[in-house]
Design a protein around this motif. Structure first.
Motif, mmCIF file in Angstrom:
data_model
loop_
_atom_site.group_PDB
_atom_site.id
_atom_site.type_symbol
_atom_site.label_atom_id
_atom_site.label_comp_id
_atom_site.label_asym_id
_atom_site.label_seq_id
_atom_site.Cartn_x
_atom_site.Cartn_y
_atom_site.Cartn_z
ATOM 1 N N LEU A 34 37.048 39.697 30.900
ATOM 2 C CA LEU A 34 35.939 39.523 31.826
ATOM 3 C C LEU A 34 35.137 38.299 31.390
ATOM 4 O O LEU A 34 35.138 37.940 30.210
ATOM 5 C CB LEU A 34 35.043 40.762 31.812
ATOM 6 N N GLU A 38 28.602 36.727 32.911
ATOM 7 C CA GLU A 38 28.944 37.000 34.312
ATOM 8 C C GLU A 38 27.897 36.482 35.280
ATOM 9 O O GLU A 38 28.220 36.060 36.387
ATOM 10 C CB GLU A 38 29.135 38.501 34.520
ATOM 11 N N LYS A 80 30.385 49.135 36.445
ATOM 12 C CA LYS A 80 30.784 47.972 37.239
ATOM 13 C C LYS A 80 29.531 47.374 37.883
ATOM 14 O O LYS A 80 29.071 47.834 38.928
ATOM 15 C CB LYS A 80 31.822 48.375 38.289
ATOM 16 N N ARG A 82 27.579 44.681 39.882
ATOM 17 C CA ARG A 82 27.896 43.697 40.924
ATOM 18 C C ARG A 82 26.832 42.617 41.074
ATOM 19 O O ARG A 82 27.104 41.567 41.667
ATOM 20 C CB ARG A 82 28.087 44.410 42.263
ATOM 21 N N GLU A 616 41.324 51.158 37.791
ATOM 22 C CA GLU A 616 41.024 49.802 38.254
ATOM 23 C C GLU A 616 40.897 49.746 39.766
ATOM 24 O O GLU A 616 41.579 50.477 40.489
ATOM 25 C CB GLU A 616 42.110 48.833 37.777
ATOM 26 N N TRP A 619 39.304 44.557 42.682
ATOM 27 C CA TRP A 619 38.765 43.278 42.211
ATOM 28 C C TRP A 619 38.996 43.060 40.721
ATOM 29 O O TRP A 619 38.432 42.134 40.156
ATOM 30 C CB TRP A 619 37.273 43.217 42.541
ATOM 31 N N SER A 621 37.949 44.726 38.033
ATOM 32 C CA SER A 621 36.592 44.713 37.494
ATOM 33 C C SER A 621 36.506 45.125 36.033
ATOM 34 O O SER A 621 35.436 45.021 35.432
ATOM 35 C CB SER A 621 35.691 45.642 38.327
ATOM 36 N N ARG A 622 37.585 45.631 35.467
ATOM 37 C CA ARG A 622 37.549 46.126 34.090
ATOM 38 C C ARG A 622 38.339 45.186 33.183
ATOM 39 O O ARG A 622 39.432 44.720 33.532
ATOM 40 C CB ARG A 622 38.108 47.543 34.017
ATOM 41 N N ARG A 626 42.344 44.173 33.539
ATOM 42 C CA ARG A 626 42.542 42.794 33.995
ATOM 43 C C ARG A 626 43.494 42.071 33.040
ATOM 44 O O ARG A 626 44.437 41.398 33.458
ATOM 45 C CB ARG A 626 41.219 42.044 34.078
#
Length: 644
Positions: A34, A38, A80, A82, A616, A619, A621-622, A626
């Motif tokens: 990630l 972010e 998660k 956003r 998962e 997108w 997200s983890r 990923r």
């Protein structure tokens, strides 16, 4: 720059030490993790930064004093997150999502969005809306922070059950006490968006009749709601796009008689004008205090161009942008007086990072890299390219070349984007960079139907799902092979979402081009996909379904053309290795789409590899999953299309 000096010093040392050895390949984790940072949001008064960082699967929120140390923060765990939004100088609204099945709500798993308040002074977090009678603890629109009578307030669009039916309702939370109440009762079952003015008053509603495909616009004048416009919009609601240039008029992106997008500015009585000039049309930027339209931005070729109505604001942005030269610079956030600006700058040679620009001190301070470990040694060069499709349509895209290799007869990975009405950009792309680090050239074509190239280019994709949208990809392969850049016998295709479909279509519908295919969350049986969407809407045809069918060229679920462009129905044609990767919690392209493809291949006697990403979503997200996706995908193409 220091990084450049260090790199040069290392190179000189290697020359003095003897024959150079091949540089080790960068660790895949620097691409697949990630983002280290972010998001960064500056507080309204410009004294604090809220920074969301990650470490593995853990997300950490830190609030820092500009020019000082840490004020507050917390470990958000595996939540998660956003987005974050300041509500006054002392509170942060944290927007997160969770994949869940809600008891009493019909249908499969959905992605639900929630909001909580982080009190900077106490360092404590608490969910909002969870104490409201008859309400779900979810939001359906982005929070609208306002300052009312000197107090920070959050206006939230929540869901309240009336007669056992969910209804979008406007709530108001006083941030100092977290006391919440219903702000407006005028919401109707078809309401899908609100506008609340700077004084905190609801003044406009967007409504959409999903069954009939009709959009309505209402405004509130003199305490009463009245309808001022409606339009037949089968592909979905027009929605609301904020306030106009005076901070009072209502903006709506809509289409004219030729299906061209126009930005319409409505007065409260329904009179309107179309803003044909003076604003770029990809996204709009509003004043955070008055809410008035300031301008907008769009990608013009490879340049991200910001245009503002006001000359002073334009000069401010130009001053912010100038020191970064050829870097791809985007606005992350700015203080209310626009004197302190947070930007993300994507360097073509060193990767992306966040900077704080102080226009008063004329300083640009580096806040940190987006991806820890990505630097001049691990960023491969990216070229903008153009080529002609078989029917003469010009296609643009990006070609990432492996660092340090002669661009001749390279192995190639075609990496089409999702959407399909998305697009690739010249900003840093972790997936293509990871592939290039392994020795592959990577082609990212903006095939017909992609946004950002005019309405005619989008329309050229209608009815071309699995057809010309697919051959646009292989036409790019042939063009690169003609130039001698790639070896046409060493090409694989890989992608996610629609890109995952394109990978499967490359194995079934456009044969003879690829040696292997990797589909991440790709649709495989279009009829089943559309039927699932219809089930979610109580058997009615939804705007999403109408949107998909326009690109698919289908007249309904029984259209036989759906079978001819569904890879699962064409599995017997496959003669290359195929890898399927899918998140178990995907609510956009359901996990069963990859299950269907795997079963179809097995019935046809075709070998298939299938990797499940537990927990998962669509997108990625983890962090762990990923990286697992990236590792599995690259191991697969290295096995079936070795880069050396």
């Amino acid at each position: 720059m220091l990084k450049t000096l260090c790199a040069a010093t290392a190179a000189c040392f290697a020359m003095l030490s003897g024959p150079a050895l091949a540089a080790p390949k960068p660790n895949l984790a620097i691409y697949g993790q990630l983002p280290t940072i972010e998001m960064v949001e500056i507080s309204p008064e410009g004294t604090k930064l809220a920074i969301v960082a990650s470490s593995g699967d853990q997300r950490i929120l830190t609030v820092r004093q500009i020019g000082g140390g840490v004020i507050s923060g917390m470990n958000l765990g595996t939540a998660k997150l956003r987005g974050v939004e300041w509500a006054g100088p002392d509170h942060l609204l944290l927007v997160g999502s969770q994949t869940a099945i809600v008891p009493g709500v019909q249908g499969p798993k959905q992605e639900y969005f929630m909001v909580s308040d982080f009190d900077v002074a106490t360092g404590k977090q608490a969910p909002l809306l969870n104490d409201q009678a008859g309400a779900m603890n979810i939001i359906v629109g982005w929070p609208m922070p306002r300052t009312i009578d000197g107090q920070a307030v959050a206006i939230l669009e929540g869901v309240r059950f009336v007669d056992n039916r969910g209804q979008v309702t406007l709530y108001r939370t006083l941030m100092s006490t977290r006391a919440t109440k219903i702000h407006d009762l005028a919401g109707e079952p078809n309401t899908n968006g609100w506008l609340v003015n700077a004084a905190g008053e609801p003044v406009a509603q967007s409504l959409y009749d999903q069954k009939r495909g009709v959009w309505y616009l209402k405004t509130k004048v003199g305490g009463a709601w009245r309808q001022i416009d409606e339009a037949v919009t089968p592909m979905g609601s027009y929605g609301l796009s904020g306030f106009g240039r005076d901070g009072k008029s209502i903006l709506v992106w809509r289409t004219d008689d030729q299906d061209e997008s126009i930005l319409r500015e409505y007065q409260m009585d329904g009179t309107h004008q179309d803003l044909a000039q003076g604003v770029d049309q990809t996204a709009l930027i509003h004043d955070p205090v008055t809410l008035a339209l300031l301008g907008g931005y769009k990608l013009d070729g490879d340049d991200l161009r910001y245009t503002f109505f006001d000359a002073t604001t334009q000069k401010t942005w130009d001053s912010v942008r100038k020191p970064f030269g050829a870097d791809y610079v985007s606005l992350a956030s700015w203080s209310h007086d626009r004197r302190k600006v947070v930007v993300r700058a994507d360097s073509k040679t060193e990767g992306p990072g966040y900077f704080l620009v102080n226009l008063d001190t004329k300083r640009a301070d580096f806040l940190g890299p987006v991806y820890k470990g990505v630097d001049a040694n691990s960023v491969s060069p990216v070229r903008s390219i153009k080529y002609k499709a078989a029917d003469g349509l010009e296609i643009s895209g990006y070609l990432t070349l492996p660092k340090g290799r002669d661009p001749k007869n390279l192995p190639l990975i075609v990496l089409p984007h999702g959407g399909p009405q998305g697009r690739d950009t010249p900003s840093f792309d972790w997936w293509s960079q990871a592939l290039a680090s392994r020795g592959y050239a990577v082609l990212q074509p903006n095939f017909r139907g992609s946004e950002g190239f005019g309405w005619d280019f989008i329309k050229a994709g209608f009815g071309e799902w699995g057809k010309k949208m697919q051959t646009d990809l292989s036409d790019g392969v042939r063009d690169l092979a003609r130039q001698g850049i790639v070896d046409p016998k060493r090409v694989c295709i890989m992608g996610a979402s629609y890109g995952g479909y394109a990978a499967l279509a490359g194995a079934t519908l456009d044969k003879g081009v690829y040696r292997c295919a990797v589909s991440v969350a790709g649709p495989s049986d279009l009829q089943t996909m559309l039927a699932t969407d219809r089930e979610l809407h109580d058997g009615e045809r939804s705007s999403a379904q109408r949107y998909w069918m326009r690109f698919m060229g289908a007249n309904g679920l029984r259209d036989p053309d759906l079978a001819t462009i569904s890879p699962a129905r064409q599995a017997a044609k496959i003669d290359i290795p195929v890898l399927l990767i899918h998140g178990k919690d995907d609510t956009v392209v359901r996990y069963d789409q990859s299950q269907i493809m795997a079963s179809a291949m097995k019935r046809a006697g075709k070998p298939v590899s299938f990797v499940t990403l537990d927990g998962e979503d669509h997108w990625l997200s983890r962090g762990a999953t990923r990286l697992k996706m990236l590792t599995e995908a690259i191991a697969f193409v290295e096995k079936h299309n070795p880069p050396e």
